[in-house]
Design a protein around this motif. Structure first.
Motif, PDB file in Angstrom:
ATOM      1  N   ASP A 150       0.709  -1.224   0.121  1.00 49.98           N
ATOM      2  CA  ASP A 150       0.279   0.424  -0.273  1.00 49.98           C
ATOM      3  C   ASP A 150       0.886   1.480  -0.124  1.00 49.98           C
ATOM      4  OD1 ASP A 150      -1.684   2.174   0.512  1.00 49.98           O
ATOM      5  OD2 ASP A 150      -2.859   0.989   1.771  1.00 49.98           O
ATOM      6  N   ARG A 180       0.015   4.240  -0.345  1.00 45.48           N
ATOM      7  CA  ARG A 180      -0.399   5.745   0.151  1.00 45.48           C
ATOM      8  C   ARG A 180       0.351   6.228   1.113  1.00 45.48           C
ATOM      9  NH1 ARG A 180      -6.855   4.457   0.952  1.00 45.48           N
ATOM     10  NH2 ARG A 180      -5.433   2.029   2.055  1.00 45.48           N
ATOM     11  N   GLY A 218      -7.542   9.166   0.213  1.00 43.06           N
ATOM     12  CA  GLY A 218      -5.683   9.092  -0.898  1.00 43.06           C
ATOM     13  C   GLY A 218      -6.166   8.586  -1.884  1.00 43.06           C
ATOM     14  N   HIS A 257      -4.239   4.986  -6.230  1.00 46.77           N
ATOM     15  CA  HIS A 257      -2.371   4.392  -6.096  1.00 46.77           C
ATOM     16  C   HIS A 257      -2.273   2.467  -6.846  1.00 46.77           C
ATOM     17  CE1 HIS A 257      -1.214   7.782  -4.277  1.00 46.77           C
ATOM     18  NE2 HIS A 257      -2.351   7.944  -3.885  1.00 46.77           N
ATOM     19  N   ASN A 267      -3.617   0.649  -4.044  1.00 44.80           N
ATOM     20  CA  ASN A 267      -4.826   0.389  -2.843  1.00 44.80           C
ATOM     21  C   ASN A 267      -4.145   0.051  -1.655  1.00 44.80           C
ATOM     22  OD1 ASN A 267      -4.949   3.307  -4.285  1.00 44.80           O
ATOM     23  ND2 ASN A 267      -7.329   3.375  -2.715  1.00 44.80           N
TER      24      ASN A 267
END
Ligand code: ASP
Length: 579
Positions: free
Chosen positions: A287, A289, A412, A415, A470
């Motif tokens: 992850d 983020r 967020g 990603h 994410n």
């Protein structure tokens, strides 16, 4: 603009605007809310898929929640002080002259209000009511948009949609199969596909060149927020391609889906090797983020006198501002780390007057100094250190990092990340046989064929790659083995004998005799992608008829018993439960 008028209505409720003032309209929908004004005037919010509009109804009518109505009236502007800015139709109302009740309704089992939390089993038992909620309508639309964008993106790239069967022999994805008993051949079973893997590879031998399918896959695994028994995959395979080509095809597809929902096309999706992902994030689905990366400390403690740090690998993470974590929480975390496989967890709080830690007295000033600078520690931070075998350190600290820092999956931004160069085997099982990291048709890295020959199995990388969003694994794929001898060698290494290989995958091995092109493919979970794009943390929210966490369907009561006669026909007898 789609024309939604039909023989029963002129417009949809949620589409009416000031521009419609003066028009006579006929609408159909459900009674969302009703407010009385005296005995003979009622305000009714009428709802259909497009939204709600306020009706003003004169005269007495027995209209209750969720009654289905057809109404006719004139659109008029609402008086300024009663306009509702929060509603798309909030500037207008319909002065209603005719009301026909098309269907009456019992009071709904729960309020259809997105702000009210309702028990999931109750929602699923009455899913047809639940689906009327705006949130569910929106999620189904997002899902349809994702499907359509993916289809279009694959077709633009020359992929042909091919449907593969549901009743098949076992597939090699490594999960438990769902099986279906055969009536014609009692004692024999079909398996439901865990994926169309073998069929898509056979399509390549069959010259299809570029195959795709939005395929239903079934795996009998424990359910979680991101896992259902049955799920949809974008499944793809192409011939005469390299890993880079596949990554480009799939990047185009997920980017198109993202753009279709958010209006923005993501930039190029970055790549990270599996080893880097494990070193920096302690996870093969990192992850990215947030920070709190795993920092190498092995060198810092190379000559340490502190026994707990005399290990092949020492790594730490810095939790910004984490020094205020309570002793209880740290004790729980330490206990958790032991369950995850570590011998323990060392914590240090960086305070004004130095490091506060139960192990501080065992470390030299130089070690403390090097530790602080390597971790770039600041006052108020919490430092967490694990020392052990490298794979244990990475695994445990990776989980600690998620536990303390991970934001909800929908926050967020988006990603995406490609993780490449997976190892071919993820370890050895109890009997010393290697466990394949992907399925057994994955091509070893050309550079590591020697290591495979020598038997250094854990050093062999593969041409496998995963797509992560994410911190959720969206999907995986690989360049496939297309030569029979390499496939046989891999089966042998996996401890799958010639006979077993022939029984299980003989049709694939046989097909490879007849001219198999080099090929590679990928599959990713449409439910997971859709959930994140829809801002949902649980894939059940983007599936029309999901199962509960325990695998039941409260709507149809599946799974259910079948009668004796049916069992006999299938040659089955139910054993008493064992405990
Ligand atoms: N069949 C694989 C899976 O379902 C994906 C692939 O290798 O194409 O995970």
């Amino acid at each position: 603009m789609t024309d939604y008028s039909t023989s029963l209505r002129t417009d949809r409720c949620g589409d009416l605007r000031v521009g419609d003032v003066g028009r006579q309209v006929t609408l159909c929908g459900w009674v969302d809310r009703r407010r009385e004004h005296g005995e003979h005037l009622a305000f009714v919010d009428l709802r259909d898929r497009s939204g709600v509009v306020q009706l003003v109804i004169d005269g007495a009518h027995d209209l209750r929640s969720e009654y289905v109505l057809q109404v006719t009236g004139t659109v008029r502007e609402r008086p300024a002080d009663t306009a509702n800015d929060g509603l798309a139709t909030g500037a207008v109302e319909v002065d209603t002259t005719d009301v026909t009740v098309l269907s009456t309704a019992e009071p709904p089992p729960f309020p259809l209000d997105d702000r009210i939390d309702v028990d999931e089993v109750v929602r699923l038992r009455h899913r047809y009511v639940d689906l009327r909620r705006p949130r569910m309508q929106r999620n189904l639309e997002v899902r349809a948009r994702v499907n359509s964008a993916i289809r279009q993106a694959m077709e633009e790239q020359g992929f042909v949609e091919v449907e593969t069967p549901m009743l098949i022999a076992s597939t090699p994805e490594g999960a438990r199969d769902f099986v279906v008993p055969s009536r014609k051949e009692p004692g024999s079973f079909y398996a439901l596909p865990q994926s169309p893997q073998i069929f898509k590879q056979l399509c390549m031998v069959g010259g299809v060149d570029r195959y795709y399918q939005i395929a239903r896959c079934l795996r009998d695994e424990d359910l979680r927020a991101d896992r259902q028994f049955e799920f949809m995959q974008l499944d793809a395979e192409a011939s005469f391609v390299s890993q880079d080509d596949v990554l480009a095809f799939i990047s185009h597809a997920v980017s198109s889906a993202t753009e279709a929902v958010t209006g923005e096309r993501p930039g190029e999706i970055p790549r990270m090797s599996w080893d880097e992902a494990m070193e920096r994030f302690g996870s093969d689905k990192p992850d990215i983020r947030f920070g709190m990366e795993l920092v190498e400390l092995t060198e810092v403690f190379a000559d340490t006198g502190f026994r707990a740090f005399q290990a092949p690998c020492v790594k730490g993470i810095r939790v910004p501002g984490g020094a205020d974590l309570s002793r209880n929480r740290l004790d729980d975390l330490t206990e958790q780390c032991k369950q995850w496989g570590a011998k323990g967890l060392v914590w240090m709080k960086v305070e004004d007057d130095g490091i506060n830690s139960p192990v501080a007295k065992f470390l030299s000033d130089e070690e403390m100094g090097a530790l602080r600078s390597t971790l770039e520690a600041e006052i108020g931070d919490l430092l967490l250190i694990v020392a052990d075998e490298r794979h244990t350190v990475r695994h445990v600290l990776g989980l600690v990092r998620l536990e303390l820092g991970r934001p909800p999956v929908t926050e967020g931004g988006l990603h995406f990340l490609w993780v490449v160069d997976f190892p071919l085997f993820e370890g050895l099982d109890d009997t010393g046989n290697p466990i394949p990291a992907h399925h057994p048709f994955t091509m070893p890295h050309e550079e590591d064929l020697d290591a495979l020959e020598r038997g250094d199995l854990l050093d062999v990388r593969s041409r496998a790659y995963d797509l992560v969003l994410n911190g959720w694994e969206l999907g995986s794929g690989s360049v496939r083995i297309h030569r029979r001898e390499i496939q046989e060698q891999i089966f042998a290494v996996l401890g799958i004998g010639a006979e077993e290989a022939q029984t299980k995958f003989g049709f694939l091995l046989d097909a490879f005799r007849y001219g198999a092109p080099p090929h590679a493919g990928f599959a990713f979970g449409m439910d997971r992608l859709t959930a994140i794009l829809a801002g949902e943390e649980n894939i059940r929210e983007v599936i029309a008829y999901p199962k509960t966490q325990s695998g039941a369907d409260p709507l149809t009561n599946a799974p259910a018993r079948i009668d004796e006669h049916h069992l006999t026909e299938l040659g089955l007898r139910i054993l008493p439960p064992t405990d």
